[in-house]
Write a protein that holds these residues in place. Structure first.
Motif, PDB file in Angstrom:
ATOM      1  N   ALA A  86       0.839  -1.198   0.000  1.00  0.00           N
ATOM      2  CA  ALA A  86       0.000   0.000   0.000  1.00  0.00           C
ATOM      3  C   ALA A  86       0.874   1.248   0.000  1.00  0.00           C
ATOM      4  N   ASP A  87       0.525   2.206  -0.854  1.00  0.00           N
ATOM      5  CA  ASP A  87       1.262   3.456  -0.945  1.00  0.00           C
ATOM      6  C   ASP A  87       0.582   4.596  -0.194  1.00  0.00           C
ATOM      7  N   ARG A  88      -0.691   4.428   0.166  1.00  0.00           N
ATOM      8  CA  ARG A  88      -1.425   5.477   0.856  1.00  0.00           C
ATOM      9  C   ARG A  88      -2.629   4.846   1.545  1.00  0.00           C
ATOM     10  N   ILE A  89      -3.078   5.481   2.631  1.00  0.00           N
ATOM     11  CA  ILE A  89      -4.232   4.996   3.394  1.00  0.00           C
ATOM     12  C   ILE A  89      -5.231   6.134   3.528  1.00  0.00           C
ATOM     13  N   ILE A  90      -6.509   5.822   3.303  1.00  0.00           N
ATOM     14  CA  ILE A  90      -7.603   6.764   3.548  1.00  0.00           C
ATOM     15  C   ILE A  90      -8.557   6.110   4.537  1.00  0.00           C
ATOM     16  N   THR A  91      -8.854   6.786   5.612  1.00  0.00           N
ATOM     17  CA  THR A  91      -9.770   6.259   6.612  1.00  0.00           C
ATOM     18  C   THR A  91     -10.606   7.411   7.164  1.00  0.00           C
ATOM     19  N   MET A  92     -11.469   7.097   8.126  1.00  0.00           N
ATOM     20  CA  MET A  92     -12.342   8.130   8.702  1.00  0.00           C
ATOM     21  C   MET A  92     -12.452   7.925  10.200  1.00  0.00           C
ATOM     22  N   ASP A  93     -12.273   8.987  10.948  1.00  0.00           N
ATOM     23  CA  ASP A  93     -12.445   9.004  12.403  1.00  0.00           C
ATOM     24  C   ASP A  93     -11.748   7.819  13.077  1.00  0.00           C
ATOM     25  N   LEU A  94     -10.430   7.837  13.015  1.00  0.00           N
ATOM     26  CA  LEU A  94      -9.664   6.821  13.737  1.00  0.00           C
ATOM     27  C   LEU A  94      -9.998   6.868  15.225  1.00  0.00           C
ATOM     28  N   HIS A  95     -10.220   5.714  15.810  1.00  0.00           N
ATOM     29  CA  HIS A  95     -10.541   5.676  17.239  1.00  0.00           C
ATOM     30  C   HIS A  95      -9.404   6.254  18.065  1.00  0.00           C
ATOM     31  N   ASP A  96      -8.187   6.045  17.608  1.00  0.00           N
ATOM     32  CA  ASP A  96      -7.019   6.618  18.265  1.00  0.00           C
ATOM     33  C   ASP A  96      -6.148   7.253  17.186  1.00  0.00           C
ATOM     34  N   PRO A  97      -6.059   8.584  17.128  1.00  0.00           N
ATOM     35  CA  PRO A  97      -5.301   9.234  16.047  1.00  0.00           C
ATOM     36  C   PRO A  97      -3.825   8.872  16.008  1.00  0.00           C
ATOM     37  N   GLN A  98      -3.292   8.317  17.099  1.00  0.00           N
ATOM     38  CA  GLN A  98      -1.865   7.980  17.080  1.00  0.00           C
ATOM     39  C   GLN A  98      -1.557   6.843  16.107  1.00  0.00           C
ATOM     40  N   PHE A  99      -2.569   6.163  15.592  1.00  0.00           N
ATOM     41  CA  PHE A  99      -2.332   5.114  14.608  1.00  0.00           C
ATOM     42  C   PHE A  99      -1.678   5.664  13.351  1.00  0.00           C
ATOM     43  N   GLN A 100      -1.864   6.939  13.063  1.00  0.00           N
ATOM     44  CA  GLN A 100      -1.212   7.520  11.893  1.00  0.00           C
ATOM     45  C   GLN A 100       0.301   7.471  12.019  1.00  0.00           C
ATOM     46  N   GLY A 101       0.817   7.511  13.236  1.00  0.00           N
ATOM     47  CA  GLY A 101       2.254   7.479  13.432  1.00  0.00           C
ATOM     48  C   GLY A 101       2.876   6.118  13.235  1.00  0.00           C
ATOM     49  N   PHE A 102       2.057   5.064  13.121  1.00  0.00           N
ATOM     50  CA  PHE A 102       2.602   3.729  12.904  1.00  0.00           C
ATOM     51  C   PHE A 102       2.990   3.491  11.451  1.00  0.00           C
ATOM     52  N   PHE A 103       2.581   4.388  10.556  1.00  0.00           N
ATOM     53  CA  PHE A 103       2.810   4.206   9.123  1.00  0.00           C
ATOM     54  C   PHE A 103       3.991   5.052   8.661  1.00  0.00           C
ATOM     55  N   ASN A 104       4.680   4.544   7.652  1.00  0.00           N
ATOM     56  CA  ASN A 104       5.711   5.299   6.957  1.00  0.00           C
ATOM     57  C   ASN A 104       5.203   5.850   5.631  1.00  0.00           C
ATOM     58  N   ILE A 105       3.898   5.765   5.407  1.00  0.00           N
ATOM     59  CA  ILE A 105       3.265   6.256   4.187  1.00  0.00           C
ATOM     60  C   ILE A 105       2.192   7.261   4.591  1.00  0.00           C
ATOM     61  N   PRO A 106       1.709   8.106   3.663  1.00  0.00           N
ATOM     62  CA  PRO A 106       0.674   9.087   4.025  1.00  0.00           C
ATOM     63  C   PRO A 106      -0.626   8.413   4.466  1.00  0.00           C
ATOM     64  N   VAL A 107      -1.241   8.964   5.506  1.00  0.00           N
ATOM     65  CA  VAL A 107      -2.520   8.489   6.028  1.00  0.00           C
ATOM     66  C   VAL A 107      -3.458   9.684   6.114  1.00  0.00           C
ATOM     67  N   ASP A 108      -4.549   9.648   5.362  1.00  0.00           N
ATOM     68  CA  ASP A 108      -5.553  10.714   5.382  1.00  0.00           C
ATOM     69  C   ASP A 108      -6.698  10.274   6.286  1.00  0.00           C
ATOM     70  N   ASN A 109      -6.774  10.898   7.457  1.00  0.00           N
ATOM     71  CA  ASN A 109      -7.826  10.587   8.421  1.00  0.00           C
ATOM     72  C   ASN A 109      -8.953  11.605   8.246  1.00  0.00           C
ATOM     73  N   LEU A 110      -9.961  11.248   7.449  1.00  0.00           N
ATOM     74  CA  LEU A 110     -11.084  12.145   7.203  1.00  0.00           C
ATOM     75  C   LEU A 110     -11.976  12.228   8.442  1.00  0.00           C
ATOM     76  N   TYR A 111     -12.674  13.338   8.579  1.00  0.00           N
ATOM     77  CA  TYR A 111     -13.521  13.567   9.749  1.00  0.00           C
ATOM     78  C   TYR A 111     -14.993  13.538   9.334  1.00  0.00           C
ATOM     79  N   SER A 112     -15.802  12.964  10.202  1.00  0.00           N
ATOM     80  CA  SER A 112     -17.251  12.992   9.999  1.00  0.00           C
ATOM     81  C   SER A 112     -17.879  14.195  10.692  1.00  0.00           C
ATOM     82  N   ARG A 113     -17.069  15.041  11.321  1.00  0.00           N
ATOM     83  CA  ARG A 113     -17.598  16.188  12.052  1.00  0.00           C
ATOM     84  C   ARG A 113     -18.451  17.105  11.170  1.00  0.00           C
ATOM     85  N   PRO A 114     -18.047  17.450   9.926  1.00  0.00           N
ATOM     86  CA  PRO A 114     -18.919  18.313   9.113  1.00  0.00           C
ATOM     87  C   PRO A 114     -20.281  17.671   8.825  1.00  0.00           C
TER      88      PRO A 114
END
Length: 487
Positions: free
Chosen positions: A237-265
């Motif tokens: 995988a070269d990139r990850i797209i997800t929504m509302d990670l239960h724990d945002p620190q999961f983005q730091g486990f990757f060496n590739i870009p992670v787009d954590n989209l928000y459902s807030r809007p």
């Protein structure tokens, strides 16, 4: 769209079709099969050579099977010379496992009971009891009384049989046991006990609800975030797209870009468009972990905020059991402007002169006194309350929070949830709960839940925001505007 290929797994085909419809493209063909032994086989029917591939797979249903299917699809596309492979995970798998051992009475672990007709929805769950042979829960006193009766009957029968040794099984009882072994017996649950040395059982450490002993040692469990990240990156995988990670620190486990989209809007638009007099409502966080998420929505709308603070079970007495005298202690918890639910387990402890083996035999009666409290910080009387949470699995936390709000005088309770997993007996609990309206997104399939809950549940569409994220990434545009404005 230039060189864009969208593949979908088996976890959520309706969401894949909705995303492709918003992108005005056709979903690429992929055959996913399983061998007789359960192995996954993937065959991509369209060419992905030098294409920008997006694979949509949500972490729901049979999570392990769907995640393995995602890994095989990523590897298949990389082997077929895909230019870039992006994994779209609306619900990120393995993102909600806590760092303490799961206890069913305190951490909301899934229940073994499939369905019940009545629920208490109390904030302080009762002390768990062992299961009887017929599957129902029995109290310690009932269990001890049954054991005493059995011992007395056996001793009397042995004495009447003609001077046999004490504790010897009568002949009729042996015949009954022999005959019962011949007939097939249904499978029954038998609690397992640990056989240990009586002289050392008093030194076994006690573990509280946080997984810590009195010495401060904390039990260790496997942190799976790094493992999941490494598996995705190793698959290609070269990139990850997800929504509302239960724990945002999961983005730091990757060496590739992670787009954590928000459902807030999306949730904010629902509040402003469909809740009457929304400026007078109260945004409530069901636990302290979601306070930041709830306050962000409350500040953007201009509503008041309330927080439900939940204290796990805590041991009142830390003295050794043998050093305590016979006493019953009552703890009165008084909190101004708060709501408190207390569950205690009072027991009369043995005196210091009681022999150790007898105490060890009866130690299950002398459980330490425990207390659990749930406090509401804020005013919700005669207000419309909106519970905000990112994920609901067994629905224990959110249903107890709704009952607490209604007990404090709330007029109407909404529950806005990003990922409505609703596993186990969650749907039945929500149906009988104090929640008046459940609002969730289609990041997880909700068709079966809508059929059961009917008008009590409403599903918001997130396919547009994922489609816009895919379009922007494919065109090399910025994705940051989706974090605040949605689509």
């Amino acid at each position: 769209m230039r060189d864009l290929v969208v593949l979908g797994g088996k976890s959520h085909p309706l969401l894949t079709k909705a995303i492709c419809r918003n992108l005005t493209i056709e979903e690429s063909r992929v055959d996913s099969k399983k061998f007789a032994n359960g192995e996954t086989s993937i065959e991509v029917r369209d060419s992905v050579r030098e294409k920008d591939v997006f694979i949509i797979q949500s972490g729901c249903g049979h999570v392990n099977d769907t995640f393995m299917e995602l890994l095989v699809m990523i590897a298949a596309c990389k082997t077929a010379s895909a230019k870039r492979v992006t994994a779209v995970l609306p619900l990120f798998p393995y993102s909600r496992q806590p760092d303490v051992p799961a206890l069913a009475n305190s951490t909301g672990a899934p229940s073994l009971i499939s369905k019940k007709d009545e629920y208490t929805f109390e904030s302080a769950p009762s002390t768990p009891r062992p299961l009887s042979r017929d599957g129902r829960k029995i109290s310690y006193f009932e269990k001890e009384g049954a054991a005493t009766t059995t011992t007395t009957t056996t001793t009397a029968a042995a004495a009447a049989s003609g001077g046999g040794a004490v504790g010897q099984t009568p002949t009729k009882e042996k015949d009954l046991r022999t005959n019962s072994l011949k007939a097939p017996q249904p499978a029954r649950y038998t609690p397992k006990s640990i056989v240990t040395n009586a002289s050392s059982i008093n030194f076994l450490p006690r573990v509280d609800a946080q997984g810590k002993t009195e010495s401060g040692y904390k039990q260790w469990i496997s942190p799976n975030g790094t493992l999941i990240a490494n598996l995705l990156m190793t698959a290609g995988a070269d990139r990850i797209i997800t929504m509302d990670l239960h724990d945002p620190q999961f983005q730091g486990f990757f060496n590739i870009p992670v787009d954590n989209l928000y459902s807030r809007p999306i949730l904010k638009h629902y509040i402003t468009d469909y809740i009457p007099q929304f400026r007078d409502c109260v945004i409530v966080s069901p636990d302290s972990g979601g306070a930041k998420r709830a306050t962000a929505i409350a500040d953007s709308i201009g509503c008041s905020f309330a927080l439900i603070h939940k204290e796990r079970r805590a041991k009142i007495s830390k003295s050794p059991p043998l050093a305590l005298s016979n006493q019953n202690t009552e703890d009165i918890i008084t909190t101004a402007g708060t709501s408190t639910d207390t569950s205690t387990c009072n027991a009369t402890l043995p005196s210091t002169t009681q022999p150790l083996p007898e105490y060890v035999h009866q130690r299950h009666q002398h459980a330490p006194k425990m207390v659990a409290t749930t406090m509401l910080v804020g005013d919700v009387k005669d207000k419309v309350c909106v519970l905000i949470d990112d994920l609901v699995d067994t629905s224990y936390t959110i249903t107890r929070a709704a009952k607490l709000l209604k007990d404090e005088g709330a007029k109407y309770v909404y529950a806005l949830v990003t990922h409505g997993i609703f596993s186990g007996d969650a749907i039945n609990r929500l149906k009988l709960s104090q929640i008046d309206k459940i609002v969730t997104t289609n990041s997880v399939p909700q068709s079966e839940n809508v059929a059961v809950l009917g008008e009590k549940i409403e599903v918001l569409d997130v396919s547009r925001i994922f489609a816009e994220a895919i379009r922007r990434i494919n065109n090399g545009e910025s994705v940051s505007m989706l974090f605040d404005h949605g689509w």
